[in-house]
Design an enzyme around this catalytic site. Structure first.
Site, short mmCIF file in Angstrom:
data_model
loop_
_atom_site.label_atom_id
_atom_site.label_comp_id
_atom_site.label_asym_id
_atom_site.label_seq_id
_atom_site.Cartn_x
_atom_site.Cartn_y
_atom_site.Cartn_z
N LYS A 1 0.81 -1.21 0.00
CA LYS A 1 0.00 0.00 0.00
C LYS A 1 0.85 1.27 0.00
O LYS A 1 0.42 2.32 -0.47
CB LYS A 1 -0.92 0.01 1.23
CG LYS A 1 -1.82 -1.19 1.39
CD LYS A 1 -2.99 -1.18 0.43
CE LYS A 1 -4.10 -2.16 0.81
NZ LYS A 1 -3.70 -3.57 0.79
C1 LIG Z 1 -4.35 -4.66 0.37
C2 LIG Z 1 -3.57 -5.91 0.32
C3 LIG Z 1 -3.87 -6.90 -0.62
C4 LIG Z 1 -5.03 -6.80 -1.57
O1 LIG Z 1 -4.86 -5.78 -2.51
P1 LIG Z 1 -6.12 -5.28 -3.34
O2 LIG Z 1 -5.61 -4.11 -4.12
O3 LIG Z 1 -7.16 -4.91 -2.35
O4 LIG Z 1 -6.55 -6.40 -4.20
C5 LIG Z 1 -3.06 -8.02 -0.64
N1 LIG Z 1 -2.04 -8.17 0.22
C6 LIG Z 1 -1.73 -7.24 1.13
C7 LIG Z 1 -0.60 -7.47 2.07
C8 LIG Z 1 -2.47 -6.06 1.21
O5 LIG Z 1 -2.16 -5.13 2.11
#
Ligand SMILES: *Cc1c(COP(=O)(O)O)cnc(C)c1O
Length: 499
Positions: free
Chosen positions: A113
């Site tokens: 993120k």
């Molecule tokens: C947010 C997240 C995901 C999923 O990502 P999306 O964009 O919601 O599909 C997968 N793994 C981790 C560690 C995340 O923080």
């Protein structure tokens, strides 16, 4: 490049308008109105650029109301060696002849993120100026764990902004909780919600669509915005690292220009994999997109059958950031895959909100099949995959990435396709130390250990360094311990804004 809503209620707005507003006023998501087509030689040229230069170029194709200099300011401010502890920002690790791990977790909060949320405040504060907004922008975030912390880190102490994060009380790991409740900054607030992620997300969406409340806060000098992955300013920066990964393989002679790669993404809200789909649509040579889910496998079923059905139990898993039953960003895919049929998209979304279910038409089913493969696994298999990956490659993946590795293995088994594949690695294994360790050592060894002993144990086990930001949690003061009922988010926002 102009933007419109996936539901047709608004069109011809600028990127900064879309970024400032987050969600369209008709409830839809902002999408670019034109296609971008890159040639192989253009992609070859991109492969000579640094991550920050590449990011500015790719973003420049979409954010046309930002000048190239502005975008370079944004990317240079966001993707620094100090914050990411690596020059390449998103390094590619070669697992074996055909498999590469795209490590997206070198940022300050140890999850992918950061790739978007370190730059979003730069994009957003400029968007605010560009659109003539004079109010203080209030970012509301519903998080399944990683978004919240990454958004808090991105926005802390950013002038003209405040940020409030809601997380499911029992849906995040201990480390994630500590990361959020100890957050520093003079413009931040963190609230635990009694419920799951969907409860938190539904609550925040309700606030965003509450016109009377928006008017009320506007009078006090505030305007809402979102940092969730529905914001275009989140999604666009994620497209960049798929180009970066391809360019990396190209530079290292792993592939030749024009060669196709597959991309495998552990998926929740469908944001990260949608970014890969955008990259493909822009001309990046991509074959299959492999969509990996945990036991909340609503997307696996959707891709395999064309039926999206959220009427099922919500399961809490060892990959909590993927514990999601409503994958909001799927709406953008539906828009593009139907060539912008906003009526059809609106109809599907209406069915989803009324019946919790919709079935796409045959044409869409075949587009989905052409582009995607999907698989899912339960917690036991996730843990087993961590163990197998470590045994085989001496490399430790986190629980989310393990789901990706599993889906990729299934794909190869089923299809025999040996196309080189990049697996998006979405979290640093330290972030989910307890689950990861349960794959590597006996239960007994884990008994009675606190989070920090676990970090040390994982460090010893894998011969890997504990990220600084996690090590430092130990000495931090817990600032936030508010817990609210799932129907009371609005009251918490009023409290935070003092209205
Ligand atoms: C947010 C997240 C995901 C999923 O990502 P999306 O964009 O919601 O599909 C997968 N793994 C981790 C560690 C995340 O923080």
């Amino acid at each position: 490049m102009n933007y419109q809503s996936t539901r047709g209620g608004i069109s011809n707005v600028t990127a900064s308008y879309a970024i400032k507003n987050g969600i369209a006023s008709d409830g839809g998501l902002f999408v670019p109105m034109n296609k971008i087509n890159l040639s192989v030689s253009e992609i070859e040229r991109l492969s000579t650029l640094s991550y920050t230069d590449l990011a500015a170029e790719v973003l420049g194709m979409y954010l046309t109301d930002y000048s190239p200099e502005e975008l370079l300011d944004c990317t240079n401010g966001a993707y620094t060696k100090e914050k990411f502890e690596t020059d390449s920002i998103a390094p590619v690790y070669k697992l074996n002849e055909n498999t590469y791990i795209l490590e997206l977790w070198h940022g300050p909060t140890c999850a992918f993120k950061d790739m978007a949320l370190q730059i979003l405040p730069h994009l957003l504060t400029r968007a605010i100026k560009k659109t003539g907004e004079d109010k203080e922008v209030v970012i509301l975030v519903a998080t399944s764990g990683d978004t919240g912390k990454a958004a808090l880190e991105g926005f802390k102490n950013v002038p003209g902004t405040r940020i409030q994060v809601f997380y499911p009380d029992n849906g995040v790991s201990e480390i994630q909780k500590l990361q959020m409740t100890t957050q520093e900054g003079n413009n931040v607030d963190v609230v635990a919600v009694k419920g799951n992620f969907d409860d938190a997300q539904t609550g925040v969406k309700k606030i965003f669509t509450d016109k009377a409340f928006a008017d009320e806060i506007a009078e006090k000098g505030f305007a809402f915005s979102s940092a969730n992955s529905i914001n275009w300013g989140r999604l666009a920066p994620q497209i960049v690292y798929y180009f970066a990964a391809y360019c990396d393989l190209l530079r290292n002679g792993e592939i030749n220009a024009g060669d196709k790669i597959n991309i495998c993404v552990p998926t929740g809200n469908f944001g990260n994999i949608l970014a890969a789909y955008y990259a493909k649509c822009m001309g990046l040579p991509v074959g299959k997109l492999i969509c990996a889910s945990n036991i909340n496998n609503v997307l696996t079923d959707f891709i395999n059958t064309g039926v999206y059905d959220r009427n099922r139990n919500f399961e809490t898993t060892v990959s909590p950031s993927m514990d999601i039953l409503i994958s909001s960003n799927l709406e953008r895919f539906l828009f593009h895959a139907t060539d912008g049929d906003t009526e059809l998209v609106s109809e599907y979304m209406k069915k989803l909100s009324e019946d919790g279910r919709y079935e796409v038409n045959d044409k869409l089913k075949s587009i989905i099949k052409d582009n995607f493969y999907a698989s899912c696994c339960d917690d036991d298999t996730t843990i087993e995959t961590i163990k197998n990956t470590h045994d085989k490659f001496d490399y430790i993946v986190d629980t989310h990435t393990a789901v990706g590795v599993y889906a990729y293995n299934r794909y190869v088994e089923e299809t025999g396709d040996t196309t080189k594949t990049v697996i998006a690695s979405t979290a640093n294994p330290f972030k989910f130390n307890n689950s990861v360790l349960s794959a590597l050592v006996s239960k007994k060894e884990l008994e009675g250990k606190d989070e920090f002993q676990l970090l040390q144990m994982l460090s010893d086990e894998g011969n890997i360094r504990i990220p600084k930001s996690l090590k430092e949690l130990k000495n931090k003061f817990v600032r936030f311990n508010t817990v609210c009922e799932r129907d009371n988010l609005k009251e918490e926002t009023s409290r935070f804004l003092n209205i």
